[in-house]
Design a protein around this motif. Sequence first.
Motif, short mmCIF file in Angstrom:
data_model
loop_
_atom_site.label_atom_id
_atom_site.label_comp_id
_atom_site.label_asym_id
_atom_site.label_seq_id
_atom_site.Cartn_x
_atom_site.Cartn_y
_atom_site.Cartn_z
N SER A 97 24.72 26.61 37.29
CA SER A 97 23.32 26.71 36.87
C SER A 97 22.38 25.89 37.74
N VAL A 98 22.89 24.85 38.40
CA VAL A 98 22.05 24.00 39.26
C VAL A 98 22.40 24.21 40.73
N LEU A 99 23.68 24.20 41.07
CA LEU A 99 24.11 24.23 42.46
C LEU A 99 24.23 25.64 43.01
N GLY A 100 24.19 26.64 42.13
CA GLY A 100 24.19 28.01 42.59
C GLY A 100 25.54 28.51 43.07
N ARG A 101 25.50 29.51 43.95
CA ARG A 101 26.72 30.19 44.39
C ARG A 101 27.58 29.34 45.30
N SER A 102 27.00 28.35 45.94
CA SER A 102 27.78 27.53 46.85
C SER A 102 28.82 26.69 46.12
N ARG A 103 28.60 26.44 44.83
CA ARG A 103 29.52 25.67 44.01
C ARG A 103 29.79 26.41 42.70
N PRO A 104 30.59 27.47 42.76
CA PRO A 104 30.78 28.31 41.57
C PRO A 104 31.61 27.64 40.49
N VAL A 105 31.44 28.13 39.28
CA VAL A 105 32.28 27.76 38.14
C VAL A 105 33.10 28.99 37.79
N LEU A 106 34.37 28.81 37.54
CA LEU A 106 35.29 29.91 37.25
C LEU A 106 35.61 29.94 35.76
N ARG A 107 35.90 31.12 35.26
CA ARG A 107 36.27 31.24 33.84
C ARG A 107 37.26 32.39 33.68
N THR A 108 37.96 32.38 32.55
CA THR A 108 38.99 33.38 32.30
C THR A 108 38.57 34.43 31.28
N CYS A 109 37.29 34.51 30.94
CA CYS A 109 36.83 35.53 30.00
C CYS A 109 35.74 36.35 30.66
N ASP A 110 35.48 37.54 30.11
CA ASP A 110 34.36 38.34 30.57
C ASP A 110 33.20 38.19 29.59
N ARG A 111 32.14 38.92 29.84
CA ARG A 111 30.94 38.75 29.01
C ARG A 111 31.09 39.33 27.61
N HIS A 112 32.13 40.14 27.38
CA HIS A 112 32.25 40.84 26.10
C HIS A 112 33.19 40.16 25.11
N VAL A 113 34.26 39.54 25.60
CA VAL A 113 35.25 38.95 24.70
C VAL A 113 35.65 37.57 25.22
N THR A 114 35.46 36.56 24.38
CA THR A 114 35.92 35.21 24.70
C THR A 114 37.26 35.01 23.99
N MET A 115 38.34 35.14 24.74
CA MET A 115 39.66 35.06 24.12
C MET A 115 40.70 34.72 25.17
N ASP A 116 41.79 34.13 24.73
CA ASP A 116 42.92 33.70 25.56
C ASP A 116 43.27 34.75 26.62
N ARG A 117 43.30 34.32 27.90
CA ARG A 117 43.64 35.25 28.98
C ARG A 117 44.73 34.71 29.91
N LEU A 362 31.15 15.45 43.12
CA LEU A 362 30.18 16.49 42.79
C LEU A 362 30.54 17.23 41.50
N PRO A 363 31.79 17.70 41.35
CA PRO A 363 32.14 18.36 40.08
C PRO A 363 32.01 17.44 38.87
N VAL A 364 32.42 16.18 39.02
CA VAL A 364 32.31 15.25 37.89
C VAL A 364 30.84 15.04 37.51
N LEU A 365 29.97 14.94 38.51
CA LEU A 365 28.56 14.71 38.23
C LEU A 365 27.89 15.92 37.62
#
Length: 423
Positions: A97-117, A362-365
């Motif tokens: 949200s602040v650093l943009g695409r140069s420092r992405p955040v990864l996740r294991t869910c899609d926009r429709h279902v938040t569930m164990d993957r 950087l990630p910790v901050l």
Amino acid sequence: MGSSHSYHVQGRRRSRTIPSTGLRTVVVHDLEALRPHFDSWRRLALEAPQKLATLLPAWVDAGFRHGPEPGEYWFCCFVYLAERLVGVVPVIAGPHSVLGRSRPVLRTCDRHVTMDRILLAPDQAGPALRALLEAVDREVPSHLGIDLMAVRSNSPLWAALEEGLEGYVVRRGARYMNSFLDVSGDFDSFLTTAGKMRTNLKRYRRKLDGMGHVSVEIRKGDEADVGFLDEFLALEASGWKGRLGTAILNNENSLAYHTTLVRNFAAEGGLEWYGIRVDDHLVAARLGIRCGSALMLPKVAFDENFAMCRPGTLVTAEALKDAFSRPEIDEINHMSFAEAHRYWHMPQDAYTNVHLVRANALPVLFQLSRVVSRSIYRDYVRPNIPEALKEAHRRFRRRGDRKPQRAAESRPAPDREKDGGIP
């Protein structure tokens, strides 16, 4: 992280072998490259203790096709021990949200279902997790962290985390309680533990019988096709979700996602439909998805003109009764918690978000601080919000047409002779 590796690039597929462990990782970026892994992936998911259809490639495929937000992309990491698949992690990468695409955040869910993957073989959970994270690190070396969303309490991930992770700070996040039901007994015995439900079901059914000829549909296997989806979607959109704009038909992406999901599970025989009709008019329906010995019931819809008959409760009863009668099914999982589940006295299981934040400045901050601030709000601020304020907020959210009609609010069912039937 990492030692000497052999490295091969085949189109959009990357493969590495880790000599010290005997593990081989593969990273793919396109749907065709996923297909060679499907059979092994499906076997591993069906053996997983979580018993979740979201772990199956049929579900992940729909998430990859329609789940990333604009500006996001996906990839999938596999880890093999010889020819045996022992781990899978589907990943969606998005800008911070602040650093943009140069420092992405990864996740294991899609926009429709938040569930164990995340999928790990129990006997190889620790080594498989470390190998998967090494593959993720090589694929996106600038990532701030990876969010493992809604991990079930019996996931092998928890044992893997106890072995420790090099290079990441591990933080537990939000905890969700989702309903499930052991259906290894029989339905009549279960009803004796469900309060007044037996009496209520008889009362609701008598009311529905007074509306016309009632029939129950249960479609499985070859009979559970994609065609029923159109009726289900129209039924869902006819009620409060349609008025609020949250029905599947109100969102083009959601429609594409659910159509793909239903088509995928229909193709492999894991799709089921439960419906109740009055004079051939569908008044309630449930979507069912099989995962081995478990049956997911993620979606329900009903005609609010029949609210006084509780058609949603009646179609749920048909699904539960059918599941209790099938020796191959031992668990019902709603993939959510709803007020209606309390009437069935359903137990709950915990699903917890796990945030893996890269252990450098950087990630910790920028990432760990955000995770911690959310935890402070969840653990200390939200519990101390006055109940009167919470109730006022709930009333605001449910104002006007933003809530389902209850029995006292429902309109009489249409006169079929006068109206010529319900379209």
